[in-house]
Write a protein that holds these residues in place. Structure first.
Motif, PDB file in Angstrom:
ATOM      1  N   GLU A  80       0.799  -1.338  -0.105  1.00  0.00           N
ATOM      2  CA  GLU A  80      -0.141   0.462   0.127  1.00  0.00           C
ATOM      3  C   GLU A  80       0.406   0.940   0.155  1.00  0.00           C
ATOM      4  N   LYS A  81       1.905   0.942   1.202  1.00  0.00           N
ATOM      5  CA  LYS A  81       2.760   2.402   0.811  1.00  0.00           C
ATOM      6  C   LYS A  81       3.379   2.460  -0.692  1.00  0.00           C
ATOM      7  N   GLU A  82       3.714   1.667  -1.298  1.00  0.00           N
ATOM      8  CA  GLU A  82       4.934   1.432  -2.585  1.00  0.00           C
ATOM      9  C   GLU A  82       3.621   2.954  -3.204  1.00  0.00           C
ATOM     10  N   THR A  83       2.459   1.814  -3.720  1.00  0.00           N
ATOM     11  CA  THR A  83       0.733   2.181  -4.461  1.00  0.00           C
ATOM     12  C   THR A  83       1.263   3.822  -4.188  1.00  0.00           C
ATOM     13  N   ALA A  84       1.090   4.026  -3.000  1.00  0.00           N
ATOM     14  CA  ALA A  84       0.186   5.553  -2.346  1.00  0.00           C
ATOM     15  C   ALA A  84       1.961   6.572  -3.212  1.00  0.00           C
ATOM     16  N   GLU A  85       3.018   5.667  -3.582  1.00  0.00           N
ATOM     17  CA  GLU A  85       4.083   6.732  -3.291  1.00  0.00           C
ATOM     18  C   GLU A  85       3.850   7.056  -5.177  1.00  0.00           C
ATOM     19  N   ALA A  86       3.394   5.293  -6.037  1.00  0.00           N
ATOM     20  CA  ALA A  86       3.419   5.663  -7.122  1.00  0.00           C
ATOM     21  C   ALA A  86       2.114   6.111  -7.213  1.00  0.00           C
ATOM     22  N   ALA A  87       1.296   6.987  -6.757  1.00  0.00           N
ATOM     23  CA  ALA A  87      -0.323   7.919  -6.921  1.00  0.00           C
ATOM     24  C   ALA A  87       0.732   9.549  -6.709  1.00  0.00           C
ATOM     25  N   VAL A  88       1.034   9.564  -5.528  1.00  0.00           N
ATOM     26  CA  VAL A  88       2.004  11.074  -6.134  1.00  0.00           C
ATOM     27  C   VAL A  88       3.222  10.887  -6.839  1.00  0.00           C
ATOM     28  N   ILE A  89       3.320  10.063  -7.961  1.00  0.00           N
ATOM     29  CA  ILE A  89       4.791  10.476  -9.131  1.00  0.00           C
ATOM     30  C   ILE A  89       4.060  10.564  -9.999  1.00  0.00           C
ATOM     31  N   ALA A  90       2.817   9.725 -10.390  1.00  0.00           N
ATOM     32  CA  ALA A  90       2.112   9.480 -11.209  1.00  0.00           C
ATOM     33  C   ALA A  90       1.210  11.577 -11.368  1.00  0.00           C
ATOM     34  N   ASP A  91       1.177  12.259 -10.306  1.00  0.00           N
ATOM     35  CA  ASP A  91       0.596  13.163 -10.045  1.00  0.00           C
ATOM     36  C   ASP A  91       1.473  14.491 -11.185  1.00  0.00           C
ATOM     37  N   TYR A  92       2.851  13.601 -11.382  1.00  0.00           N
ATOM     38  CA  TYR A  92       3.762  14.710 -11.857  1.00  0.00           C
ATOM     39  C   TYR A  92       4.065  14.212 -13.558  1.00  0.00           C
ATOM     40  N   LEU A  93       2.841  12.515 -13.875  1.00  0.00           N
ATOM     41  CA  LEU A  93       3.553  12.709 -14.711  1.00  0.00           C
ATOM     42  C   LEU A  93       2.233  12.979 -16.307  1.00  0.00           C
ATOM     43  N   PRO A  94       3.020  12.804 -17.579  1.00  0.00           N
ATOM     44  CA  PRO A  94       1.158  13.688 -18.817  1.00  0.00           C
ATOM     45  C   PRO A  94       0.265  12.919 -18.365  1.00  0.00           C
ATOM     46  N   GLU A  95      -1.082  12.752 -18.549  1.00  0.00           N
ATOM     47  CA  GLU A  95      -2.168  11.741 -18.701  1.00  0.00           C
ATOM     48  C   GLU A  95      -1.921  10.157 -19.394  1.00  0.00           C
ATOM     49  N   GLN A  96      -1.858   9.303 -18.921  1.00  0.00           N
ATOM     50  CA  GLN A  96      -1.385   8.407 -19.446  1.00  0.00           C
ATOM     51  C   GLN A  96      -2.895   7.539 -20.227  1.00  0.00           C
ATOM     52  N   LEU A  97      -1.866   6.601 -21.950  1.00  0.00           N
ATOM     53  CA  LEU A  97      -2.791   6.352 -22.568  1.00  0.00           C
ATOM     54  C   LEU A  97      -3.681   5.354 -22.178  1.00  0.00           C
ATOM     55  N   SER A  98      -4.838   5.173 -22.201  1.00  0.00           N
ATOM     56  CA  SER A  98      -6.412   4.064 -22.185  1.00  0.00           C
ATOM     57  C   SER A  98      -5.479   2.911 -23.101  1.00  0.00           C
ATOM     58  N   ALA A  99      -6.270   1.960 -22.757  1.00  0.00           N
ATOM     59  CA  ALA A  99      -6.018   0.711 -23.973  1.00  0.00           C
ATOM     60  C   ALA A  99      -6.485   1.075 -25.335  1.00  0.00           C
ATOM     61  N   GLU A 100      -7.659   0.861 -25.544  1.00  0.00           N
ATOM     62  CA  GLU A 100      -7.855   1.877 -26.562  1.00  0.00           C
ATOM     63  C   GLU A 100      -7.293   2.757 -27.577  1.00  0.00           C
ATOM     64  N   GLU A 101      -6.545   3.607 -26.261  1.00  0.00           N
ATOM     65  CA  GLU A 101      -5.373   4.102 -27.782  1.00  0.00           C
ATOM     66  C   GLU A 101      -4.711   3.678 -27.907  1.00  0.00           C
ATOM     67  N   ILE A 102      -3.792   2.925 -27.055  1.00  0.00           N
ATOM     68  CA  ILE A 102      -2.754   1.917 -27.748  1.00  0.00           C
ATOM     69  C   ILE A 102      -2.772   1.250 -28.995  1.00  0.00           C
ATOM     70  N   VAL A 103      -4.346   0.228 -28.186  1.00  0.00           N
ATOM     71  CA  VAL A 103      -4.220  -0.463 -29.355  1.00  0.00           C
ATOM     72  C   VAL A 103      -4.634   0.530 -31.058  1.00  0.00           C
ATOM     73  N   ASP A 104      -5.449   1.191 -30.896  1.00  0.00           N
ATOM     74  CA  ASP A 104      -4.856   2.045 -32.151  1.00  0.00           C
ATOM     75  C   ASP A 104      -3.891   3.136 -32.715  1.00  0.00           C
ATOM     76  N   LEU A 105      -2.926   3.277 -31.869  1.00  0.00           N
ATOM     77  CA  LEU A 105      -1.857   2.914 -31.875  1.00  0.00           C
ATOM     78  C   LEU A 105      -0.652   2.407 -32.680  1.00  0.00           C
ATOM     79  N   VAL A 106      -0.993   1.682 -32.507  1.00  0.00           N
ATOM     80  CA  VAL A 106      -0.345   0.545 -32.690  1.00  0.00           C
ATOM     81  C   VAL A 106      -0.560  -0.051 -33.902  1.00  0.00           C
ATOM     82  N   SER A 107      -2.086  -0.435 -34.080  1.00  0.00           N
ATOM     83  CA  SER A 107      -2.600  -0.409 -35.587  1.00  0.00           C
ATOM     84  C   SER A 107      -2.514   0.228 -36.667  1.00  0.00           C
TER      85      SER A 107
END
Length: 152
Positions: A80-107
């Motif tokens: 839980e501690k590691e997950t909470a740290e990952a969530a704090v770091i995620a606040d500073y990362l660009p918006e992550q692509l959804s699974a559908e967007e990844i499928v679209d980009l790959v195709s």
């Protein structure tokens, strides 16, 4: 100083004033990793926002992997501690692509390279196109898995 690093430093100050130990600790670790990267190599240099994002992505991935390892080892509190740290770091990362967007980009990339009939030999070509598009926005493992799926 990169604007992202300045934002992290300002947020660290805010977290310290608010006495938010978990957030402050995570931001300290991130700033430490950034400083370490700045002085690595032959001479010290100032990192760009893109390089800081790369470090943040790597740190978030470390936290996710550690959380999985702790959960598998039966140490839920540490996971839980590691997950909470990952969530704090995620606040500073660009918006992550959804699974559908990844499928679209790959195709689109498979279509662009004409790799549909080549099978797994074309993976390098397809990943070469996708990596710059998805850097910092999607997990490389997820992108590679989708490329394998579509080329198989």
């Amino acid at each position: 100083m990169s604007t992202l690093k300045a934002k992290i430093r300002a947020d660290l100050t805010s977290a310290m004033k608010a006495r938010d130990k978990d957030r402050a600790g995570t931001l300290r670790m991130v700033l430490s990793s950034i400083s370490e990267a700045e002085v690595a190599g032959k001479e010290a240099k100032e990192l760009t926002d893109e390089e800081v994002t790369t470090i943040l992505t790597r740190e978030a991935k470390k936290r996710r992997e550690a959380a999985t390892a702790f959960a598998d080892g039966g140490r839920a509190e540490q996971a839980e501690k590691e997950t909470a740290e990952a969530a704090v770091i995620a606040d500073y990362l660009p918006e992550q692509l959804s699974a559908e967007e990844i499928v679209d980009l790959v195709s689109k990339a498979v279509e662009q390279t004409g790799a549909a009939g080549e099978g797994m030999r074309a993976m390098g070509k397809v990943m070469g196109i996708l990596t710059p598009q998805t850097k910092g926005k999607a997990d490389g493992g997820a992108v590679a898995a989708e490329v394998r799926k579509q080329l198989a």
